[in-house]
Design a protein around this motif. Sequence first.
Motif, PDB file in Angstrom:
ATOM      1  N   THR A  21       2.326 -10.598   2.712  1.00 49.63           N
ATOM      2  CA  THR A  21       3.627  -9.944   2.717  1.00 49.63           C
ATOM      3  C   THR A  21       3.446  -8.432   2.697  1.00 49.63           C
ATOM      4  OG1 THR A  21       4.585 -11.822   1.547  1.00 49.63           O
ATOM      5  CG2 THR A  21       5.846  -9.774   1.542  1.00 49.63           C
ATOM      6  N   VAL A  22       4.026  -7.773   3.676  1.00 52.23           N
ATOM      7  CA  VAL A  22       3.786  -6.342   3.849  1.00 52.23           C
ATOM      8  C   VAL A  22       4.478  -5.519   2.784  1.00 52.23           C
ATOM      9  CG1 VAL A  22       4.091  -4.371   5.410  1.00 52.23           C
ATOM     10  CG2 VAL A  22       3.454  -6.630   6.329  1.00 52.23           C
ATOM     11  N   GLN A  23       5.761  -5.819   2.534  1.00 54.88           N
ATOM     12  CA  GLN A  23       6.539  -4.969   1.640  1.00 54.88           C
ATOM     13  C   GLN A  23       7.223  -5.809   0.571  1.00 54.88           C
ATOM     14  OE1 GLN A  23       9.046  -2.277   3.782  1.00 54.88           O
ATOM     15  NE2 GLN A  23       9.885  -1.291   1.954  1.00 54.88           N
ATOM     16  N   LEU A  24       7.253  -5.279  -0.636  1.00 51.61           N
ATOM     17  CA  LEU A  24       7.933  -5.921  -1.762  1.00 51.61           C
ATOM     18  C   LEU A  24       9.289  -5.259  -1.943  1.00 51.61           C
ATOM     19  CD1 LEU A  24       7.897  -7.789  -4.297  1.00 51.61           C
ATOM     20  CD2 LEU A  24       6.840  -5.865  -5.530  1.00 51.61           C
ATOM     21  N   PHE A  25      10.347  -6.069  -1.937  1.00 53.31           N
ATOM     22  CA  PHE A  25      11.704  -5.537  -2.054  1.00 53.31           C
ATOM     23  C   PHE A  25      12.301  -5.888  -3.422  1.00 53.31           C
ATOM     24  CE2 PHE A  25      11.152  -6.247   2.545  1.00 53.31           C
ATOM     25  CZ  PHE A  25      11.458  -4.978   3.010  1.00 53.31           C
ATOM     26  N   ARG A  29      11.437  -1.468 -10.519  1.00 60.79           N
ATOM     27  CA  ARG A  29      11.211  -1.253 -11.942  1.00 60.79           C
ATOM     28  C   ARG A  29       9.864  -1.820 -12.380  1.00 60.79           C
ATOM     29  NH1 ARG A  29      11.208   2.089 -15.320  1.00 60.79           N
ATOM     30  NH2 ARG A  29      13.308   2.627 -14.593  1.00 60.79           N
ATOM     31  N   ALA A  30       9.541  -3.030 -11.951  1.00 62.76           N
ATOM     32  CA  ALA A  30       8.266  -3.639 -12.331  1.00 62.76           C
ATOM     33  C   ALA A  30       7.096  -2.834 -11.766  1.00 62.76           C
ATOM     34  CB  ALA A  30       8.203  -5.084 -11.839  1.00 62.76           C
ATOM     35  N   VAL A  31       7.222  -2.380 -10.522  1.00 61.49           N
ATOM     36  CA  VAL A  31       6.176  -1.559  -9.912  1.00 61.49           C
ATOM     37  C   VAL A  31       5.990  -0.267 -10.702  1.00 61.49           C
ATOM     38  CG1 VAL A  31       5.539  -0.218  -7.869  1.00 61.49           C
ATOM     39  CG2 VAL A  31       6.471  -2.529  -7.608  1.00 61.49           C
ATOM     40  N   ALA A  70      -9.123  -1.795  -4.403  1.00 62.32           N
ATOM     41  CA  ALA A  70      -9.367  -0.701  -3.471  1.00 62.32           C
ATOM     42  C   ALA A  70      -9.380   0.610  -4.248  1.00 62.32           C
ATOM     43  CB  ALA A  70      -8.277  -0.674  -2.395  1.00 62.32           C
ATOM     44  N   ASP A  71      -9.779   1.640  -3.602  1.00 58.45           N
ATOM     45  CA  ASP A  71      -9.707   2.971  -4.201  1.00 58.45           C
ATOM     46  C   ASP A  71      -8.238   3.349  -4.296  1.00 58.45           C
ATOM     47  OD1 ASP A  71      -9.760   5.594  -4.901  1.00 58.45           O
ATOM     48  OD2 ASP A  71     -10.974   6.268  -3.211  1.00 58.45           O
ATOM     49  N   PRO A  72      -7.671   3.531  -5.500  1.00 56.06           N
ATOM     50  CA  PRO A  72      -6.246   3.860  -5.602  1.00 56.06           C
ATOM     51  C   PRO A  72      -5.856   5.092  -4.814  1.00 56.06           C
ATOM     52  CG  PRO A  72      -7.135   3.275  -7.742  1.00 56.06           C
ATOM     53  CD  PRO A  72      -8.302   3.397  -6.812  1.00 56.06           C
ATOM     54  N   ASP A  73      -6.814   5.997  -4.557  1.00 58.39           N
ATOM     55  CA  ASP A  73      -6.486   7.186  -3.785  1.00 58.39           C
ATOM     56  C   ASP A  73      -6.290   6.876  -2.305  1.00 58.39           C
ATOM     57  OD1 ASP A  73      -6.617   8.746  -6.046  1.00 58.39           O
ATOM     58  OD2 ASP A  73      -8.754   9.184  -5.771  1.00 58.39           O
ATOM     59  N   ALA A  74      -6.523   5.597  -1.932  1.00 58.03           N
ATOM     60  CA  ALA A  74      -6.377   5.235  -0.523  1.00 58.03           C
ATOM     61  C   ALA A  74      -4.952   4.858  -0.171  1.00 58.03           C
ATOM     62  CB  ALA A  74      -7.297   4.065  -0.182  1.00 58.03           C
ATOM     63  N   GLY A  75      -3.996   5.075  -1.077  1.00 56.03           N
ATOM     64  CA  GLY A  75      -2.598   4.775  -0.804  1.00 56.03           C
ATOM     65  C   GLY A  75      -2.092   5.542   0.401  1.00 56.03           C
ATOM     66  N   PHE A  77       0.775   6.999   0.726  1.00 53.46           N
ATOM     67  CA  PHE A  77       1.687   8.090   0.431  1.00 53.46           C
ATOM     68  C   PHE A  77       1.194   8.888  -0.769  1.00 53.46           C
ATOM     69  CE2 PHE A  77       4.066   4.485   2.130  1.00 53.46           C
ATOM     70  CZ  PHE A  77       4.537   5.048   3.310  1.00 53.46           C
ATOM     71  N   GLY A  78       1.671  10.112  -0.887  1.00 53.38           N
ATOM     72  CA  GLY A  78       1.287  10.950  -2.008  1.00 53.38           C
ATOM     73  C   GLY A  78       1.965  10.542  -3.294  1.00 53.38           C
ATOM     74  N   ASP A  79       3.170   9.999  -3.212  1.00 54.61           N
ATOM     75  CA  ASP A  79       3.879   9.567  -4.408  1.00 54.61           C
ATOM     76  C   ASP A  79       3.222   8.322  -4.980  1.00 54.61           C
ATOM     77  OD1 ASP A  79       5.694  11.613  -4.104  1.00 54.61           O
ATOM     78  OD2 ASP A  79       7.053  10.401  -2.866  1.00 54.61           O
ATOM     79  N   PRO A  80       3.386   8.080  -6.293  1.00 54.74           N
ATOM     80  CA  PRO A  80       2.819   6.869  -6.895  1.00 54.74           C
ATOM     81  C   PRO A  80       3.286   5.625  -6.150  1.00 54.74           C
ATOM     82  CG  PRO A  80       3.619   8.363  -8.592  1.00 54.74           C
ATOM     83  CD  PRO A  80       4.074   8.923  -7.281  1.00 54.74           C
ATOM     84  N   SER A  81       2.356   4.801  -5.757  1.00 50.65           N
ATOM     85  CA  SER A  81       2.689   3.640  -4.944  1.00 50.65           C
ATOM     86  C   SER A  81       1.561   2.627  -5.023  1.00 50.65           C
ATOM     87  CB  SER A  81       2.904   4.065  -3.485  1.00 50.65           C
ATOM     88  OG  SER A  81       2.977   2.950  -2.631  1.00 50.65           O
ATOM     89  N   LEU A  82       1.907   1.356  -4.872  1.00 48.31           N
ATOM     90  CA  LEU A  82       0.901   0.306  -4.785  1.00 48.31           C
ATOM     91  C   LEU A  82       0.372   0.132  -3.374  1.00 48.31           C
ATOM     92  CD1 LEU A  82       2.433  -2.536  -7.020  1.00 48.31           C
ATOM     93  CD2 LEU A  82       0.568  -0.975  -7.604  1.00 48.31           C
TER      94      LEU A  82
END
Length: 368
Positions: A21-25, A29-31, A70-75, A77-82
Amino acid sequence: MSDDSLPEPDRIDGAPHPRETVQLFGQDRAVADFLEAYSSGRMHSGWLITGPRGVGKATLAWKIATFLLADPDAGLFGDPSLDVDPEHPDARLIQSGAHPRLAVIRRPVDEKTKQLKSEITVDAVRRLKTFFQMSAADGGRRVVIVDAADELNRNAANAILKELEEPPAQTTIMLIAHQPSRLLPTIRSRCRELRCQTLQPAALGQALEQAGFSADGSESLATLAGGSAGDAIRLLNQDGLALYADIVKTIEGLPRVNRPAALRLADSCVGKAAATRFLLMLDLIDLFLSRAARAGLMGEPTTQACPGEARLLTRIAPDDRAARRWAQLQQDLSNRSRHGRAVNLDPAALILDMIFKIEETAQGVAAA
């Protein structure tokens, strides 16, 4: 699972697996709660991901697993994201089901019947010992997903508890639970909870579209799905809207049921080919009883799952006293359903018994 012909117990038929699943909708809040814990250095080794079935709990678990491995810096986007680049080597290994530092605990296959077992056994959990030994070589983070923790039998639950009490270094254990109250209190106390919510209409529509289904804004679908994309997909795949309408039509004359129609409904659940329909019918009867109890407490529903349903619910559940009767019947028939499935009771007999119990209860309400 070695046999690709067997269904994955953590996959909804007709929908992508949570790891795909590509995107979580609808679970921002949990993220945010997880990312806050991660970025502040207050990461727990045990996480309990809870919420209704089909709202994205497993998708969240797989996204967290990919983020951690994975390396968390490999996100992206610059904003906090999974979000992690799908071409990242760890992400590709996870997609292929071959990541050496990810273990998934789920219902195993019965070697005799070649079918999935009804519960997660202790042997499935004991394999973690080998996993931890083999994955320790490179010193990287390890992740375990248990889907679903509700399905752990007693011995398996105790084995998971031991891992939570003394987790190996650099290990995160995520337990997905539809009904966390059924878990051992000691398991719950060892985990930090991430609560997933039912999906609002917009998020539900987005989740359905991502899974390849048309989100047409159907009132019946939204009412029966109750904010669960998984339930919505199941209803669409198994013609559940029409089946629910047939159930309501059979009992619309309460306090008397249409007996020929009841017999036809029961007979439609007989045989291996109808096993899926049988399970869905049990769930839909349970849902009807829940809606009847709610109608007695809150009045006529603002939405209905099929034509005439709201009027029927209001008539058979006019007050809170009736609501209590329907709530008790729901509990009784739920227990009856579980027992019937456990002992392989004849599906037609079980369905008829449930319909006649509904008739009996409606007559009691009418006479009160």
